[in-house]
Write a protein that holds these residues in place. Structure first.
Motif, short mmCIF file in Angstrom:
data_model
loop_
_atom_site.label_atom_id
_atom_site.label_comp_id
_atom_site.label_asym_id
_atom_site.label_seq_id
_atom_site.Cartn_x
_atom_site.Cartn_y
_atom_site.Cartn_z
N PRO A 197 0.79 -1.23 0.00
CA PRO A 197 0.00 0.00 0.00
C PRO A 197 0.83 1.28 0.00
N GLN A 198 1.95 1.30 0.74
CA GLN A 198 2.75 2.53 0.81
C GLN A 198 3.48 2.83 -0.50
N ASP A 199 3.55 1.85 -1.40
CA ASP A 199 4.27 2.05 -2.67
C ASP A 199 3.34 2.52 -3.80
N ASN A 235 9.78 -5.51 -4.18
CA ASN A 235 10.16 -4.18 -4.66
C ASN A 235 11.66 -4.01 -4.48
N VAL A 236 12.39 -4.25 -5.56
CA VAL A 236 13.85 -4.10 -5.53
C VAL A 236 14.19 -2.93 -6.43
N LYS A 237 14.79 -1.90 -5.84
CA LYS A 237 15.03 -0.67 -6.58
C LYS A 237 15.79 -0.95 -7.90
N GLY A 238 15.25 -0.40 -8.97
CA GLY A 238 15.95 -0.50 -10.25
C GLY A 238 15.76 -1.83 -10.96
#
Ligand SMILES: NC(=O)c1ccc[n+]([C@@H]2O[C@H](COP(=O)([O-])OP(=O)(O)OC[C@H]3O[C@@H](n4cnc5c(N)ncnc54)[C@H](OP(=O)(O)O)[C@@H]3O)[C@@H](O)[C@H]2O)c1
Length: 319
Positions: free
Chosen positions: A88-90, A120-123
């Protein structure tokens, strides 16, 4: 200019039946595709953060608006929340990033791209470990609550889902404060979705059919679920000849006549124009039946690559 008809959504908003798909339309080319489409009557543009071209599409949209080819309120711009951003926060940051890329201050429709969350892994939109995507079982009902807040805040006018099964949609509908306006799923002669279309109509939702041309250049390796290229199907070719139309136009008209929206992708100006000319003829009942009888359950986009098929919320398990 092609005229395009609209579907009325449960929220009362109107969605043009014909839209331009943009998956695999490369930056540098898609800007011009948007311009050609708008000049030829398209008002609905289907985008997604995952397609990695929203920045270029934003340039195209900005150009047609600046040149006065269309007003913002007459465009229907769709994007999709990628699987990595289901927590939810994303959700809001992901939506804001899409709006930044598209150079817009609101979306007409924002869809949850699939019910399947991934880490959720950045990039990295498809983070993998030992050849498998890192799955995340965040509940899509919680994601939906964050989607509802985007409507409250005016960032999106309508919300919906893509690639949900009927039972997943039932579950979502039972608790939703804001009901989904649209279900987007694959729909063409080899995957006719007769049952899902009836289900969404009964719920008064709209359905958008993707891959109407059977996605002939999709990047996935051929497998048993791989459909042939529907534009080369002899039944389609024969009907096309009879109407003096192209096979692509027959396949698009097949979706339009089912009372759904459809979003053929093209980056080729001649195809974009050809695909818009689908409102000046009608398939007969018999022709529609012949096309429907080609159904064999094939999926161009089965969502089962790199371990996604093992997801708790994999939507196509029961088939
Ligand atoms: N929600 C989801 O999970 C999801 C999944 C898949 C797709 N989608 C959306 O649906 C859109 C359409 O689906 P798709 O891209 O899979 O496939 P599609 O629209 O069925 O087929 C696109 C292909 O057909 C070619 N084409 C287009 N018009 C043609 C014509 N008149 N004659 C001959 N070839 C033609 C295109 O080439 P040219 O570009 O050269 O014309 C492209 O290679 C996507 O772009 C995307 O926006 C959503």
């Amino acid at each position: 200019m092609a005229s395009t008809t609209c579907l009325t959504l449960p929220s009362g908003r109107r969605m043009p039946q014909l839209g331009l798909g943009t998956w695999l339309s490369p930056p540098g080319i898609v800007q011009h595709a948007i311009e050609v489409a708008v000049k030829n009557g398209y008002r609905h543009i289907d985008c997604a953060y995952f397609y990695d071209n929203e920045g270029a599409i934003g340039e195209g949209i900005e150009k047609v608006l600046k040149e006065g080819l269309v007003k913002r309120e007459d465009l229907f711009v769709v994007s999709k929340l990628w699987n990595s951003f289901h927590a939810p926060q994303d959700v809001k940051p992901a939506c804001l990033e899409t709006l930044r890329l598209l150079r817009l201050d609101y979306l007409d429709l924002y869809l949850i791209h699939s019910p399947m969350g991934i880490k959720n892994v950045k990039g990295d939109l498809l983070p993998q470990k030992d050849g498998k995507v890192q799955l995340d079982d965040v509940d899509y009902v919680d994601t939906w609550k964050a989607m509802e807040k985007l409507v409250d805040e005016g960032l999106v006018k309508s919300i919906g889902v893509a690639n949900f099964s009927e039972s997943q949609l039932e579950r979502l509908l039972s608790g939703a404060r804001i009901k989904p306006d649209v279900l987007q799923v694959e729909r063409h002669i080899y995957q006719t979705q007769i049952k899902l279309i009836a289900f969404t109509k009964a719920k008064r939702m709209a359905l958008t059919g993707y891959s109407p041309l059977t996605s002939p250049k999709r990047p996935f390796p051929p497998g048993k679920l791989d459909p042939k290229n529907g534009m080369e199907d002899p039944v389609v070719k024969e009907i096309a000849k009879k109407h003096g139309k192209s096979p692509a136009q027959i396949l698009i008209r097949f979706n339009i006549q089912a009372g759904i929206a459809t979003i053929p992708k093209s980056e080729t100006p001649a195809h974009i124009i050809e695909n818009s000319k689908v409102f000046d003829f009608c398939l007969t009942e018999d022709e529609v039946k012949k096309l429907e009888s080609l159904h064999w359950g094939a999926r161009a986009v089965a969502w089962d690559i790199v371990g996604m098929g093992e997801h708790k919320y994999y939507p196509f398990k029961t088939e």
